[in-house]
Design an enzyme around this catalytic site. Structure first.
Site, PDB file in Angstrom:
ATOM      1  NE  ARG A  90      -7.536  28.256 -44.333  1.00  0.00           N
ATOM      2  CZ  ARG A  90      -7.809  28.696 -44.590  1.00  0.00           C
ATOM      3  NH1 ARG A  90      -6.989  30.004 -44.480  1.00  0.00           N
ATOM      4  NH2 ARG A  90      -9.166  29.487 -45.438  1.00  0.00           N
ATOM      5  CE1 TYR A 229     -10.299  24.172 -38.395  1.00  0.00           C
ATOM      6  CE2 TYR A 229      -8.728  26.501 -39.518  1.00  0.00           C
ATOM      7  CZ  TYR A 229     -10.359  24.770 -39.492  1.00  0.00           C
ATOM      8  OH  TYR A 229     -10.431  24.645 -40.634  1.00  0.00           O
ATOM      9  N   GLY A 231      -6.950  22.858 -39.536  1.00  0.00           N
ATOM     10  CA  GLY A 231      -6.371  24.552 -40.933  1.00  0.00           C
ATOM     11  C   GLY A 231      -4.784  24.147 -40.672  1.00  0.00           C
ATOM     12  CE  LYS A 238      -7.153  24.405 -47.120  1.00  0.00           C
ATOM     13  NZ  LYS A 238      -7.520  24.182 -47.938  1.00  0.00           N
ATOM     14  CG  HIS A 258      -7.502  25.229 -52.722  1.00  0.00           C
ATOM     15  ND1 HIS A 258      -8.130  26.590 -52.623  1.00  0.00           N
ATOM     16  CD2 HIS A 258      -7.607  24.273 -51.860  1.00  0.00           C
ATOM     17  CE1 HIS A 258      -9.274  26.048 -51.634  1.00  0.00           C
ATOM     18  NE2 HIS A 258      -8.806  25.047 -50.730  1.00  0.00           N
ATOM     19  CB  SER A 280     -12.063  27.192 -47.741  1.00  0.00           C
ATOM     20  OG  SER A 280     -10.902  26.630 -47.890  1.00  0.00           O
ATOM     21  CB  CYS A 282     -16.731  28.502 -52.082  1.00  0.00           C
ATOM     22  SG  CYS A 282     -17.067  30.508 -51.544  1.00  0.00           S
ATOM     23  CE  LYS A 284     -11.020  23.486 -53.704  1.00  0.00           C
ATOM     24  NZ  LYS A 284     -10.327  22.780 -52.491  1.00  0.00           N
ATOM     25  CG  ASP A 305      -8.906  21.105 -49.385  1.00  0.00           C
ATOM     26  OD1 ASP A 305      -9.148  21.950 -50.104  1.00  0.00           O
ATOM     27  OD2 ASP A 305      -7.601  21.063 -49.252  1.00  0.00           O
ATOM     28  CG  ASN A 395     -13.721  26.578 -40.762  1.00  0.00           C
ATOM     29  OD1 ASN A 395     -13.600  26.068 -42.095  1.00  0.00           O
ATOM     30  ND2 ASN A 395     -13.054  26.143 -40.294  1.00  0.00           N
ATOM     31  NE  ARG A 397     -12.717  23.053 -42.024  1.00  0.00           N
ATOM     32  CZ  ARG A 397     -12.927  23.008 -43.161  1.00  0.00           C
ATOM     33  NH1 ARG A 397     -12.688  21.790 -43.810  1.00  0.00           N
ATOM     34  NH2 ARG A 397     -12.612  24.366 -43.220  1.00  0.00           N
TER      35      ARG A 397
END
Length: 616
Positions: A90, A229, A231, A238, A258, A280, A282, A284, A305, A395, A397
């Protein structure tokens, strides 16, 4: 933005244009016509969301080099995408809230005047899709036929976005049929910003050095330019589900958050539902797919999310997961950390920026303890364990349907949602913040949410490890002034009254003086959830502390864990002097919002300081 309108006859002459379905609302058709006139695509396709369409698009992207089909014996019907190295996360610095008034965006958002941004976007989008196909993506957020449901139309020139949206949303024909003459819908426009001249060869991952992700909250629009990308380009995620939806939620009296959603069933068979907000990357998704280590507890996933929460007719807070898929961070996701996620990814998955094995499978750091002897890294280069760079981008995915998760709850797409029993805020803190703390009441919980801080992760631009305040884990995602957002939370609490869920804060990442994690985390986090839910039921005691209520050691199930008294003390140590320094940082953060900070939040800060001074 003034966009020329072409008639359907003109469009059919100028483009290889697939006609709009007969059931398409005229407003949607007019919107598509306008964007086509501006962006000048070679052709237009109305997305139907079928399996055949997905297969056709993935084969197209294979031919273009965007996707590599993985070994069907090892990872059936799955693909690897490698992005441009400059298009991997992002771009918060290029993400804008274009409200009419700057103060309505607030100091934590990048603001541009709508007229100024529209002029910029008109210039950028003029001819931006030349030589490309323009895809019209109707999509639904939330279960169909639900009071939570919202509808959008994303226009894009990226087949990668179409395929990903097909996983992440309820996309296609049924979504388009949801839009009637009186239906509110969000208009979203995306371009990679790489028009093709006649005869010009394309690249595997087209994008543009210039990037804008612009949101117009008053008119419910999103315009994204230059990035493919997820995000930045999957505008249902988002952009819609948080930035625009948070404004809709404020205006309509609900919450767009979130947050993950987790169903827990106790050994006695009682069902609970937990909503938890984490920045993000961490942990989740790991918590959303928790495998409890305490015998008798069962965990099931509802969402990993985003959560939309509404007060039902009985005054209770209910939530749904508005998404249909998981867009998860791959590194750190492994058999030991999140076996459920690994099992979910057995096939039918799009991987982005992970490594490729010689056998045609995928790998990333944390997937297995042992590193493969040879890989092709996310940049397409040869990689070995001796290489100095990671094999997968930090990052990188995976995009996979939620329905494929082996522990998905039956209620995950219930139109009525689930009743929330507890709300958890978390972050990544090496010091100060204890393993778990309970808020004294809803107002105190809002204060905790407003002051949550976390160390920067690779999911967004910035210095990894740097500490930043991330209120409610919504700092990059709130579509309006964050101080007004706190007031909205207080207003919701006032309406909930005694039905308000209990609020907690957790921190799995506290370290000792040697930099070693004090808590084992992962499945063992079920022990903390167990204490939280017993607190909800009034079956567990707590000690009062200046920052909230802390668990008594004998009230937390630690059977089978080697947690010494010294470790327990370090997990819950409250150093008043260090916390007072932290309150100064909180105050400085609040000062950025001026007089818009709710008085009740300021009062909570003063009460915290008084309690800390009382134990110095």
């Amino acid at each position: 933005m003034t966009i020329p309108v072409l008639s359907r006859a003109q469009l059919s002459r100028e483009h290889d244009t697939e006609a709009a379905p007969d059931y398409a609302d005229p407003r949607v058709v007019a919107f598509v016509d306008k964007i086509a006139a501006l962006t000048k695509p070679e052709s237009i396709e109305w997305v139907d969301g079928s399996v055949a369409e997905f297969d056709r698009l993935t084969r197209l992207m294979e031919r273009q080099g965007t996707l590599t089909r993985l070994n069907p014996e090892l990872r059936p019907y799955s693909f690897l995408a490698r992005s441009n190295p400059d298009d991997v996360a992002r771009v918060e610095a290029r993400t804008f809230i274009c409200s009419e008034k700057a103060q309505d965006a607030g100091p934590t958002n990048n603001w541009r005047a709508p007229a100024e941004m529209r002029a910029t976007l008109e210039r950028l989008f003029d001819g931006a899709m030349r030589g490309r196909t323009m895809y019209v993506i109707p999509f639904v957020m939330g279960p169909l036929d639900s009071p939570f449901t919202k509808v959008g139309i994303e226009i894009t020139d990226s087949p990668y976005v179409v395929a990903s949206m097909g996983i992440m949303t309820r996309m296609g024909t049924e979504a388009l049929k949801q839009i009637g003459p009186d239906t509110e819908w969000v208009a979203a426009v995306h371009s990679v910003g790489a028009p093709l001249a006649e005869g010009e060869a394309d690249v595997a991952w087209p994008c543009n050095d210039t990037k804008y992700i612009s949101h117009f909250p008053e008119t419910r629009e999103i315009w994204s330019f230059g990035s493919a990308y997820g995000g930045n380009a999957l505008l249902a995620k988002k952009g819609f589900a948080l930035r625009i939806a948070s404004v809709q939620a404020r205006d309509e009296g609900w919450l767009a958050e979130h947050m993950l959603l987790l169903k827990m069933t106790s050994p006695q068979g009682k069902v609970y539902h937990v909503a938890a907000a984490f920045p993000s990357a961490c942990g989740k998704t790991n918590l959303a797919m928790l495998r409890p280590t305490i015998p008798g507890w069962k965990a099931e996933t509802i969402g990993d999310d985003i959560a939309w929460l509404r007060i039902d007719e009985e005054g209770r807070l209910r939530a749904v997961n508005p998404e249909a898929g998981f867009f998860g961070v791959a590194p750190g996701t492994g058999v030991k950390t999140n076996a459920t996620a690994v099992d979910t990814l057995w096939g039918n998955t799009i991987f982005t920026n992970v490594a490729l094995t010689p056998e045609g499978d995928v790998w990333w750091e944390g997937l297995t303890d042992e590193k493969p002897e040879r890989l092709t890294d996310w940049l397409g280069n040869e990689w070995t364990p001796a290489s100095s760079s990671p094999a997968a981008h930090p990052n990188s995915r995976f995009t996979v349907a939620a329905s494929q998760c082996p522990m998905i709850a039956d209620e995950w797409d219930d139109p009525q949602g689930v009743v929330i029993d507890a709300i958890i805020f978390g972050g990544r803190r090496a010091t100060n913040v204890p393993l778990v703390v309970e808020a004294r009441d809803w107002e105190h919980g809002v204060f905790i949410g407003a002051t949550v801080s976390s160390e920067q992760t690779a999911a967004a631009e910035g210095t990894v490890g740097q500490l930043r305040r991330d209120p409610f884990a919504m700092l990059p995602f709130c579509g309006y002034n964050m101080a007004d957002y706190w007031q909205h939370w207080l207003n919701v609490g006032d309406r909930l009254g005694e039905n308000a869920p209990r609020i907690f804060q957790v921190n799995w990442f506290r370290k000792d003086e040697h930099g070693k994690f004090l808590w084992p985390g992962f499945g063992e986090n079920s022990r903390v959830i167990d204490w939280i839910l017993r607190r909800v039921d009034g079956q567990a005691d707590a000690d009062e502390a200046p920052i909230g209520n802390l668990p008594k050691r004998d009230e937390m199930n630690l059977d089978g864990l080697e947690i010494s008294d010294d470790t327990w003390q370090k997990l819950f140590d409250i150093d008043a002097s260090r916390w007072l320094v932290e309150t100064d940082d909180m105050e400085a953060f609040f000062e950025r919002f001026g007089e818009r900070v709710p008085e009740r939040v300021i009062q909570q800060l003063g009460e915290l300081r008084s309690r800390l001074h009382g134990v110095e």
